[in-house]
Design an enzyme around this catalytic site. Structure first.
Site: not given
Ligand code: VG1
Ligand code: CO
Length: 549
Positions: A18, A107-108, A278, A280, A282-283, A347, A366, A368, A379
């Site tokens: 990213r 993602s987010h 979110d 994409d 998955d959340r 994580t 998770e 998150s 997810k």
């Molecule tokens: C975050 C979340 C983690 C999740 C990851 C990818 O990671 O805490 O639980 O699996 O994003 O999710 P980090 O390293 O920023 O804490 V996604 O939906 O952004 O692919």
């Molecule tokens: Co995501």
């Protein structure tokens, strides 16, 4: 063949590579990364390609196609217009038996010309590539000297029409990214029960829901599923058009960023359930009447406690559960209740892959807002919302009443996460290394703190994971302070940011009988202790978090 120089910053983080869009816009940047993926052994010969529709995805997809075609890959399955949620990509990999998927999403993280872009890579099980794989990939990106691509000025491949075509020796399928995934979900849940809930029956009124797609990839999925198939009115879906910049929103489904959903639910008590996804898909976040917030740890535990009410798991049984280390142990109590194992992982979804592949677990999640199951290797936001609706339909109960009932049976796990976004990287690294030094010395063990010394430190350290399948160790996944009776503090740095550092602080505690406390009040002693021990404000200059969940 194009000669190139390597970039030093192509190491994937928690979930893919990213960066700011401007980083991906550098000449050769995308091509280098894709060629490096194709240089991995064994070589991928068939791939799924799609993404969350964010800014610059269209350009990157054409670059990916160009590199894949020049490498004579034998099959490409591309989502129409490139729109494909991460769980749907996992479904396609598994159903079409491809070697993997390239998923374009951050993602987010926010999108747009000044926002972020990302490339996730999933393997043939449909799950995110594990650490050993991404480390080898990173090594390949460091030694790359050339890549293959089609000649410049070659016209773009049309990905706007569903159908099959071929290019040289590559078969190309442009597919509807929505269809397969929803068909898979239909084989798991009892859609009749959910339809009765949403449309109403002779005896019951329709239940009003509100689904916020945050202008990410989920719009087409949510409309098709909730409106066309399950009969909810179209007004139940908001922010349903995938936009390149998410309409300026931060597509992170939490109380801070899903503001429209929260406000509308507070204003209209008739809306009995709210959900947000979110970027994409998955959340997800689950809200009850009046925007009652269900913590992801509770959501996971409540789904697991009620799996027998869901057709697929009732028929096939379920094997065990897993959660990430910072996630509250609510699900551990459910596992214990069923006499099942509950694994604790670092994580990142990639750590669940082995457990799922070896059938050690059926459901995992998770803190998150990511929960999923054995049906794919990602997810899955839609899966989680359907699980809630299915169980709510079964019991004819609302979100709030299901949650309170769960607490009455199992006790309540209080949980809060504090995110300090865009901190100075060096200062955050320094804070973490000082903290780790202190926790390794174990000098805090035995220390009492909090109101009337309600906590006593029992253990400190940096979380290491032993993968029971591969028998490998993964080190340093969260600096923790465990306290008796039930308190836990975890600090870690996010692995998904693109600039600066995000410090995440996770607090958990448990009560068997105090079920209606304000989580922030309940966890205040832990917070104060965590802030003083880490000297967070001193190191980062931050006195308030950016987001509290
Ligand atoms: C975050 C979340 C983690 C999740 C990851 C990818 O990671 O805490 O639980 O699996 O994003 O999710 P980090 O390293 O920023 O804490 V996604 O939906 O952004 O692919
Ligand atoms: Co995501």
């Amino acid at each position: 063949m194009v000669l190139t120089k390597h970039f030093r910053d192509q190491r994937p983080g928690t979930s893919g590579l990213r960066k700011r869009v401007t980083v991906f816009q550098q000449p050769h940047y995308v091509e280098n990364f894709i060629q490096s993926i194709l240089n991995m052994e064994p070589k991928a010969t068939s791939l799924v390609v799609g993404g969350d529709g964010r800014y610059y995805n269209d350009v990157v997809i054409q670059k990916i196609l160009s590199v894949c075609l020049a490498n004579n890959i034998s099959r490409l399955i591309i989502a129409k217009d490139g729109i494909l949620s991460t769980p749907a990509a996992s479904t396609l990999v598994r159903e079409m038996k491809t070697d993997g998927a390239i998923i374009l999403t951050a993602s987010h993280n926010p999108g747009g010309p000044k926002g972020d872009l990302g490339i996730k890579y999933n393997l043939s099980n449909g799950g995110p590539a594990p650490d050993w794989w991404t480390e080898e990939l990173f090594a390949k990106t460091c030694e790359i000297t050339y890549y293959r691509c089609l000649v410049r000025n070659c016209p773009d491949i049309d990905i706007s029409t569903i159908g099959n075509t071929s290019f040289g020796c590559t078969k190309i399928d442009i597919v509807d990214g929505v269809y397969n995934h929803i068909r898979l979900l239909e084989s798991i849940f009892d859609f009749d029960v959910i339809r009765d809930l949403l449309v109403g029956t002779n005896e019951t009124k329709p239940m009003k829901i509100l689904v916020d797609c945050m202008n990410g990839v989920m719009g087409p999925y949510a409309k098709h599923l909730f409106v066309n198939i399950l009969g909810a009115p179209e007004s139940s879906i908001i922010n349903a058009t995938p936009l390149e910049d998410f309409g300026g929103k931060h597509p992170d489904p939490n109380l801070t960023y899903a503001t429209e959903l929260v406000e509308r639910m507070k204003a209209d008590p008739e809306i009995k359930m709210g959900a947000a996804f979110d970027g994409d898909g998955d959340r997800h976040m689950i809200l009850g009447e009046g925007a009652f917030f269900v913590t992801p740890g509770d959501s996971l535990a409540i789904i697991c406690a009620n799996l027998k009410r869901i057709r697929h798991y009732n028929q096939r049984g379920f094997k065990g559960f897993a959660r990430s280390f910072p996630t509250s142990p609510a699900v551990d109590r459910v596992a214990q209740h069923f006499g099942l194992s509950c694994y604790v992982t670092p994580t990142g979804w990639k750590y669940f892959g082995n457990l799922l592949d070896h059938e050690l677990i059926s459901v995992c999640g998770e803190e998150s807002f990511g929960i999923g199951s054995e049906h794919i290797r990602e997810k899955d936001g839609l899966w989680a919302v359907l699980a809630w609706l299915n169980v709510m339909g079964y019991f004819s109960r609302g979100v709030k009443s299901m949650t309170s009932e769960h607490w009455r049976q199992f006790g309540r796990d209080y949980f809060c996460r504090y995110d300090y976004e865009e901190c100075d990287s060096k200062a955050s690294d320094k804070m973490m290394s000082e903290l780790n030094r202190l926790l390794a010395k174990k000098s805090l063990v035995g220390k009492k703190f909090g109101h009337q010394d309600r906590y006593k430190v029992s253990e400190t350290g940096d979380y290491n994971y032993h993968d029971p399948v591969e028998r490998t160790f993964t080190l340093n996944h969260g600096s923790y302070i465990k306290c008796v009776p039930n308190g836990k503090i975890v600090f870690r740095l996010s692995g998904t940011g693109s600039t600066g550092a995000t410090v995440r602080l996770y607090l958990t505690d448990f009560s068997r009988d105090k079920l209606d406390e304000d989580p922030q009040e309940f966890l205040k002693d832990l917070l104060d202790f965590a802030l003083s021990v880490s000297k967070l404000a001193e190191f980062t200059g931050r006195t308030e978090p950016t987001v509290i969940t």
